[in-house]
Design a protein around this motif. Structure first.
Motif, mmCIF file in Angstrom:
data_model
loop_
_atom_site.group_PDB
_atom_site.id
_atom_site.type_symbol
_atom_site.label_atom_id
_atom_site.label_comp_id
_atom_site.label_asym_id
_atom_site.label_seq_id
_atom_site.Cartn_x
_atom_site.Cartn_y
_atom_site.Cartn_z
ATOM 1 N N GLN A 1 -2.948 -14.551 -5.105
ATOM 2 C CA GLN A 1 -3.476 -13.224 -5.413
ATOM 3 C C GLN A 1 -4.258 -12.704 -4.214
ATOM 4 O O GLN A 1 -5.132 -13.383 -3.689
ATOM 5 C CB GLN A 1 -4.382 -13.303 -6.646
ATOM 6 C CG GLN A 1 -4.991 -11.947 -7.027
ATOM 7 C CD GLN A 1 -5.833 -12.038 -8.284
ATOM 8 O OE1 GLN A 1 -5.304 -12.053 -9.379
ATOM 9 N NE2 GLN A 1 -7.136 -12.098 -8.123
ATOM 10 N N LEU A 2 -3.913 -11.463 -3.774
ATOM 11 C CA LEU A 2 -4.573 -10.847 -2.623
ATOM 12 C C LEU A 2 -5.202 -9.524 -3.032
ATOM 13 O O LEU A 2 -4.764 -8.875 -3.990
ATOM 14 C CB LEU A 2 -3.565 -10.597 -1.499
ATOM 15 C CG LEU A 2 -2.792 -11.823 -0.977
ATOM 16 C CD1 LEU A 2 -1.743 -11.380 0.035
ATOM 17 C CD2 LEU A 2 -3.747 -12.833 -0.364
ATOM 18 N N ASP A 3 -6.212 -9.113 -2.262
ATOM 19 C CA ASP A 3 -6.845 -7.809 -2.466
ATOM 20 C C ASP A 3 -6.108 -6.808 -1.587
ATOM 21 O O ASP A 3 -6.091 -6.935 -0.350
ATOM 22 C CB ASP A 3 -8.321 -7.884 -2.077
ATOM 23 C CG ASP A 3 -9.094 -6.625 -2.471
ATOM 24 O OD1 ASP A 3 -8.481 -5.540 -2.512
ATOM 25 O OD2 ASP A 3 -10.311 -6.743 -2.731
ATOM 26 N N SER B 1 -9.934 -15.340 4.780
ATOM 27 C CA SER B 1 -11.351 -15.701 4.907
ATOM 28 C C SER B 1 -12.026 -15.794 3.539
ATOM 29 O O SER B 1 -12.894 -16.646 3.306
ATOM 30 C CB SER B 1 -12.085 -14.669 5.774
ATOM 31 O OG SER B 1 -11.596 -14.701 7.098
ATOM 32 N N GLU B 2 -11.622 -14.892 2.622
ATOM 33 C CA GLU B 2 -12.177 -14.933 1.265
ATOM 34 C C GLU B 2 -11.871 -16.268 0.589
ATOM 35 O O GLU B 2 -12.729 -16.877 -0.066
ATOM 36 C CB GLU B 2 -11.595 -13.783 0.442
ATOM 37 C CG GLU B 2 -11.949 -13.807 -1.044
ATOM 38 C CD GLU B 2 -13.426 -13.564 -1.320
ATOM 39 O OE1 GLU B 2 -13.883 -13.903 -2.434
ATOM 40 O OE2 GLU B 2 -14.136 -13.043 -0.422
ATOM 41 N N TYR B 3 -10.645 -16.775 0.763
ATOM 42 C CA TYR B 3 -10.281 -18.071 0.173
ATOM 43 C C TYR B 3 -11.067 -19.213 0.828
ATOM 44 O O TYR B 3 -11.498 -20.159 0.158
ATOM 45 C CB TYR B 3 -8.774 -18.314 0.287
ATOM 46 C CG TYR B 3 -8.004 -17.679 -0.857
ATOM 47 C CD1 TYR B 3 -7.944 -18.308 -2.102
ATOM 48 C CD2 TYR B 3 -7.364 -16.451 -0.702
ATOM 49 C CE1 TYR B 3 -7.256 -17.728 -3.162
ATOM 50 C CE2 TYR B 3 -6.678 -15.859 -1.757
ATOM 51 C CZ TYR B 3 -6.632 -16.502 -2.992
ATOM 52 O OH TYR B 3 -5.965 -15.924 -4.046
ATOM 53 N N ARG C 1 0.832 -1.214 0.000
ATOM 54 C CA ARG C 1 0.000 0.000 0.000
ATOM 55 C C ARG C 1 0.864 1.261 0.000
ATOM 56 O O ARG C 1 0.468 2.297 -0.537
ATOM 57 C CB ARG C 1 -0.910 -0.002 1.229
ATOM 58 C CG ARG C 1 -1.967 -1.102 1.226
ATOM 59 C CD ARG C 1 -2.953 -0.935 2.384
ATOM 60 N NE ARG C 1 -3.688 -2.183 2.620
ATOM 61 C CZ ARG C 1 -3.450 -3.022 3.609
ATOM 62 N NH1 ARG C 1 -2.477 -2.740 4.495
ATOM 63 N NH2 ARG C 1 -4.157 -4.130 3.733
ATOM 64 N N SER C 2 2.070 1.164 0.612
ATOM 65 C CA SER C 2 2.981 2.322 0.693
ATOM 66 C C SER C 2 3.888 2.414 -0.520
ATOM 67 O O SER C 2 4.722 3.329 -0.617
ATOM 68 C CB SER C 2 3.838 2.218 1.962
ATOM 69 O OG SER C 2 3.031 2.119 3.112
ATOM 70 N N GLY C 3 3.790 1.439 -1.404
ATOM 71 C CA GLY C 3 4.625 1.436 -2.600
ATOM 72 C C GLY C 3 6.020 0.923 -2.339
ATOM 73 O O GLY C 3 6.918 1.113 -3.170
ATOM 74 N N GLY D 1 -6.191 -3.386 -8.132
ATOM 75 C CA GLY D 1 -6.039 -3.449 -6.682
ATOM 76 C C GLY D 1 -5.620 -4.826 -6.200
ATOM 77 O O GLY D 1 -5.967 -5.225 -5.080
ATOM 78 N N LYS D 2 -4.855 -5.565 -7.014
ATOM 79 C CA LYS D 2 -4.444 -6.919 -6.663
ATOM 80 C C LYS D 2 -2.939 -6.972 -6.427
ATOM 81 O O LYS D 2 -2.157 -6.313 -7.111
ATOM 82 C CB LYS D 2 -4.811 -7.914 -7.770
ATOM 83 C CG LYS D 2 -6.296 -7.944 -8.117
ATOM 84 C CD LYS D 2 -7.159 -8.365 -6.934
ATOM 85 C CE LYS D 2 -8.640 -8.393 -7.308
ATOM 86 N NZ LYS D 2 -9.489 -8.671 -6.133
#
Length: 624
Positions: free
Chosen positions: A354-356, A366-368, A326-328, A342-343
């Motif tokens: 692959q993450l969000d 939890s999504e997985y 997120r901070s680059g 946004g991946k």
């Protein structure tokens, strides 16, 4: 083992048996299925036999009873129109071809081509009147209106198979010709071809120029001159082959038959009846598709679950990687970042995951798990779908097996003269016979009704002649039962009536001829004297009656003596649909019925065809 059709040599032998039919008359023609036909003839020979023609390569005299459709095909209707009651003048084989020619009076011929896809062709003179299938070959067309031509053949007549004559024939064959082609042209296909090859100790591809023509001629001549000694070859209990006479190279147990027809019939019957249904292949394809889909969902579940486990077991490292992304900033787990979607793609424990980027590590895990749960639920739903499909497949296969058993030929059972008509026994044990049409109505009155018998008829046009045979004392109940039959087997049933008036008289009061000066319509009868009238209810039962020949299926008034029965009335259900319900109900009743042990019902009695045939004309209602 694949079904082997007859060779030209075997047809040559079977013609000798078929020629016994010359001078007899064609009685009826049926199509057993799309490629099989039955020709009934009279007078009978060797008991009740039929000519069976199977376009897959067979013709023989069968002593079995083959199931026949209620409605003949249009082609068979054409054959009946031209050949019923025609005299069989000559039965022959053109040369050594796999063709049988039946010549009839009236200038008609029936050609059975038993090679390739097979064909049955009706000729008037040489012109094609009808054919089982259209076909076009080089030099000839099988089409209505065309002149029939035999397929090209080296033999216009059966050649002379003496040694010298045969050598001369072989000398005219091109020297490059393979021996198997030469033998086949003489009608010596397998297994006779193999017999020659074994005796000469040669291969099928050998050229005849490399052979002694004298030896080859002697072997052919020997086979062609053999007397008919029909032989079956068994591997255990399985019939694997047949031949017109014993062959030394077939090393199986052998069984002899008196007629070649009987040997071929045993072989043919042993291969079973094939009943195809697109529903089975369609259901099997659907099962394969569902199984493949289930395996895919199970693999997906396992993979998604594994990724969820990896993320949770490395939750802090993953959270740190997401924060850096997120901070680059860079991180050892990060492979690449797609800011547009946004991946974030990370590499962890050998997996690219692959993450969000907008979610935390635990939310991604939890999504997985949620996706894994959905994949497992889909796999479980497929289990239910598979169970349903397999149950449907089982039902279809069961119904087809039942149909296959119905179509399988049966030994001819003993039939009484009255079984040609509708019939039943009354409560007093008297026989009642009922006509099926105008012809059988007339036949009953002319041949089977005595002066003391009772003649019944519904009091309207369009009904069966019903005769109560007075061979013992008749009670009022039997008279009422015969009246119910007369009302039910009439136009009144088709019209859906509940009651109809019926009259009865003695047989001596019935005449097929009117007095001078009076016109009697065709199919009608002239009644003299007083008529007795009854009001009869339209209702019948289809069931099993006990006769002197055992248990028989019939239709009769409900109070007639049945072992078990199902009641029917005029209704809106087709007879074919009703027959299925009646059969299932009778099977259930018979399975629960005990009388000195189990009731033995011949398997060919309780068939859908027999049930339909027993019912009156018109639609029905099956009483529960």
């Amino acid at each position: 083992m694949k079904l082997r059709g007859m060779t030209g040599l075997e047809i040559n032998h079977i013609i000798k048996e078929l020629r016994r039919l010359e001078g007899r008359f064609i009685k009826k023609i049926y199509n057993i299925d799309e490629s099989s036909f039955s020709l009934l003839f009279h007078p009978e020979v060797d008991g009740r036999r039929e000519i069976l023609i199977d376009l897959r390569g067979f013709t023989f005299l069968t002593k079995l009873k083959w199931a026949k459709p209620l409605t003949p095909s249009p082609f068979v209707m054409t054959l009946r129109k031209h050949l019923e009651n025609a005299r069989i003048e000559r039965i022959s084989q053109p040369g050594l071809e796999r063709i049988v020619s039946f010549e009839f009076s009236r200038g008609m011929r029936l050609i059975a081509e038993l090679f390739g896809g097979g064909n049955l062709i009706l000729l008037s003179g040489d012109e094609i009147v009808a054919a089982q299938r259209k076909a076009e070959y080089r030099g000839r067309k099988i089409k209505v209106g065309e002149v029939y031509k035999l397929p090209p053949s080296p033999w216009q007549e059966t050649p002379n198979f003496s040694g010298e004559g045969l050598i001369k024939i072989l000398e005219r064959i091109p020297p490059e010709e393979r021996v198997w082609k030469v033998l086949t042209s003489f009608g010596l296909g397998p297994p006779y071809l193999n017999e020659v090859l074994l005796k000469l100790k040669i291969d099928a591809e050998v050229k005849i120029s490399d052979l002694s023509l004298e030896k080859l001629a002697n072997e052919i001549s020997d086979l062609m001159s053999r007397e008919t000694e029909p032989t079956l070859y068994l591997d255990g209990e399985e019939i694997v082959e047949y031949s017109a006479f014993p062959l030394s190279h077939l090393e199986y147990d052998r069984v002899s038959r008196a007629l070649l027809s009987d040997a071929i019939e045993d072989y043919y019957k042993s291969k079973g009846i094939s009943v195809e249904d697109e529903r089975i292949s369609s259901l099997k394809r659907e099962i394969e598709r569902q199984v493949s889909l289930k395996e895919e969902y199970e693999r997906s579940y396992a993979q998604l679950r594994r990724i969820g486990d990896i993320l949770f077991s490395n939750i802090h490292e993953v959270e740190d990687a997401l924060s850096r992304a997120r901070s680059g900033e860079e991180h050892e787990l990060i492979k690449r970042v797609d800011w547009k979607s946004g991946k974030v793609i990370i590499s962890l424990e050998g997996e690219e995951i692959q993450l969000d980027i907008r979610r935390s590590a635990s939310e991604n895990a939890s999504e997985y798990y949620d996706r894994a749960k959905k994949a497992r639920e889909k796999a479980m739903r497929i289990d239910k779908a598979l169970s349903s499909i397999m149950e449907r497949l089982k039902q279809v296969e069961s119904s087809l097996e039942e149909r296959r058993l119905e179509l399988s030929p049966k030994p001819r059972k003993r039939e009484r003269w009255y079984e040609r008509f509708r019939w039943f026994y009354t409560s007093s044990g008297n026989l009642v016979i009922c006509g099926r049409d105008a012809q059988t109505n007339s036949e009953i009155v002319s041949k089977y009704m005595n002066d003391n018998d009772l003649f019944f008829h519904v009091d309207m046009p369009g009904g069966a002649v019903v005769v109560l045979k007075v061979e013992k004392e008749v009670d009022q109940r039997s008279i009422e039962q015969a009246a119910v039959a007369a009302a039910s087997f009439s136009r009144a049933w088709k019209e859906g009536l509940s009651y109809a008036d019926v009259y009865y008289v003695k047989g001596e009061q019935v005449s097929k001829h009117a007095p001078p000066g009076m016109y009697l319509p065709k199919g009608s009868f002239y009644i003299t004297g007083k008529r007795n009238y009854l009001r009869a209810k339209l209702e019948l039962s289809v069931g099993i009656q006990e006769t002197q020949d055992g248990m028989k299926l019939t239709a009769a008034p409900p109070d007639a003596p049945f072992i078990c029965s199902v009641r029917i009335k005029p209704g809106s259900m087709s007879k074919e649909e009703a027959a299925i319900k009646i059969k299932n109900k009778l099977i259930e009743l018979l399975s629960n019925f005990k009388i000195g042990g189990e009731v033995e019902l011949p398997e060919d009695e309780l068939t859908l065809d027999n049930i339909v045939r027993a019912m009156p004309p018109g639609k029905v209602r099956v009483e529960e």
